[in-house]
Write a protein that holds these residues in place. Sequence first.
Motif, PDB file in Angstrom:
ATOM      1  N   GLU A   1       6.531 -52.181  12.412  1.00  0.00           N
ATOM      2  CA  GLU A   1       6.691 -53.052  12.093  1.00  0.00           C
ATOM      3  C   GLU A   1       8.936 -52.750  11.962  1.00  0.00           C
ATOM      4  O   GLU A   1       8.808 -53.280  13.315  1.00  0.00           O
TER       5      GLU A   1
ATOM      6  N   ASP B   1       7.093 -49.206   7.442  1.00  0.00           N
ATOM      7  CA  ASP B   1       5.877 -49.505   7.785  1.00  0.00           C
ATOM      8  C   ASP B   1       6.375 -49.226   9.967  1.00  0.00           C
ATOM      9  O   ASP B   1       6.730 -49.937  10.175  1.00  0.00           O
TER      10      ASP B   1
ATOM     11  N   SER C   1      10.971 -53.977  15.164  1.00  0.00           N
ATOM     12  CA  SER C   1      12.207 -55.341  15.156  1.00  0.00           C
ATOM     13  C   SER C   1      13.326 -54.749  16.054  1.00  0.00           C
ATOM     14  O   SER C   1      14.577 -55.158  15.758  1.00  0.00           O
TER      15      SER C   1
END
Lengths: 181, 241
Positions: B193, B190, B197
């Motif tokens: 995502e 993703d 991170s």
Amino acid sequence: MRTRLKDVIESLIFVSLEPLNLEKIKNICTEFSNSEIEEAIQELVESYVSNERGIQIIQAAGGYLFSTKSEHDQWIRRLLSLENKSKLSHAALETLATVAYHQPVTLAEISALRGVDASYSLKSLLQKKLVKITGRKKSPGRPLIYRTTDKFLTYFGLNNIKDLPSEEEILKILDEEKILD
Amino acid sequence: MEEARDYQVNLEVFQGPLDLLLFLIRKKKIDIHDIPIATITREYLAYLNQKAKINLEREGEFLLIAALLIYIKSQMLLPRESELEGEDDPRKILVDRLLDFQKIKAASTLLREKEGQQKRLWKRSAPPPLPIKQEVELVEVSVFELAEAFLSLMKRKEQENIRLIHGKEYSLEEKMKELIERLKENGYLDFREYFNSQESLEEALTSFFCLLELIKARVVIAVQESLFHPIKVWPTQGVPS
């Protein structure tokens, strides 16, 4: 040839979700003359009357449309799991009748005729598309003018605004009420 | 008052003041064209008096007609030289309104009947949209869209105002290996995502270059279901080791 035209018109009515009027049919079936078309429609409507069918062709708002027959109502409601179809509220119906018989009419006029404020019921009728705004009156405040819609005609199964219950029918009701009193 | 008590009818049952007036007229069996205005006014007011409080919002209209009744009554009381007739009758405004209202009421009854008849006829209506499970058609995301998504993500990160400790260096090679590992593990990645991170802008930038390289080499593909949907990165085929 004519049998085919009849079938064509039948399918046109079938596909239409709104009453299909003669003008539209003529515009679509350009290969046929007006009299041929009118004859074919006549034949088609009659074939539904004579044949023992569950559906019929009815006229509403100046057009033709398919509908079921009233005696099958209970089974259809079972199919759709509906207890009863919702009806217009008393206030909404009275407001609608006021618009229908006094159109073109403004909110102030409707309220005066009914003796109560009609803005709420008029709003709900607008939402249901049973009445529409057709302009503004050339009077102080330029109030909006309301009229009934084609959907109104279809809703009450009227072909034309002239099909509204006549003055005589209304007076008859009033006479009956007097006797009941 | 006494009279009104015999008929405990709430104002609520009436569709407005005209409805109440009609009811009173009918009850008395009075000719609508010759209303004994004093009697009717008394009765009408008695009804209003039943209520301890008048809710102006809802019952203001009742007061309006009460005022009209009292006005007409006062007009009737005035001595006149000649008998009032036709147009001059002060009751005429009220009578006209009542007659109109009566007609509307009767018309409503007739329309209600028609409504009932029509409700039994079922017409074709637009079929309700069925929840068909369609195969989603994926659209490949262009480099520009990717860059845009990346920039907006980084901007958002910037606003979070995180203090960074510099030091760690990222190599393209390592990052690429890591990215491929992740793809192998999860099957897909993703976009949001993944970049959320990332610890630092440097790391994110390095990762982004890796991603662009991999897309260029057609090792991976970035797709979305439609505009504004989440972007996902898939390996084009089996991920090369």
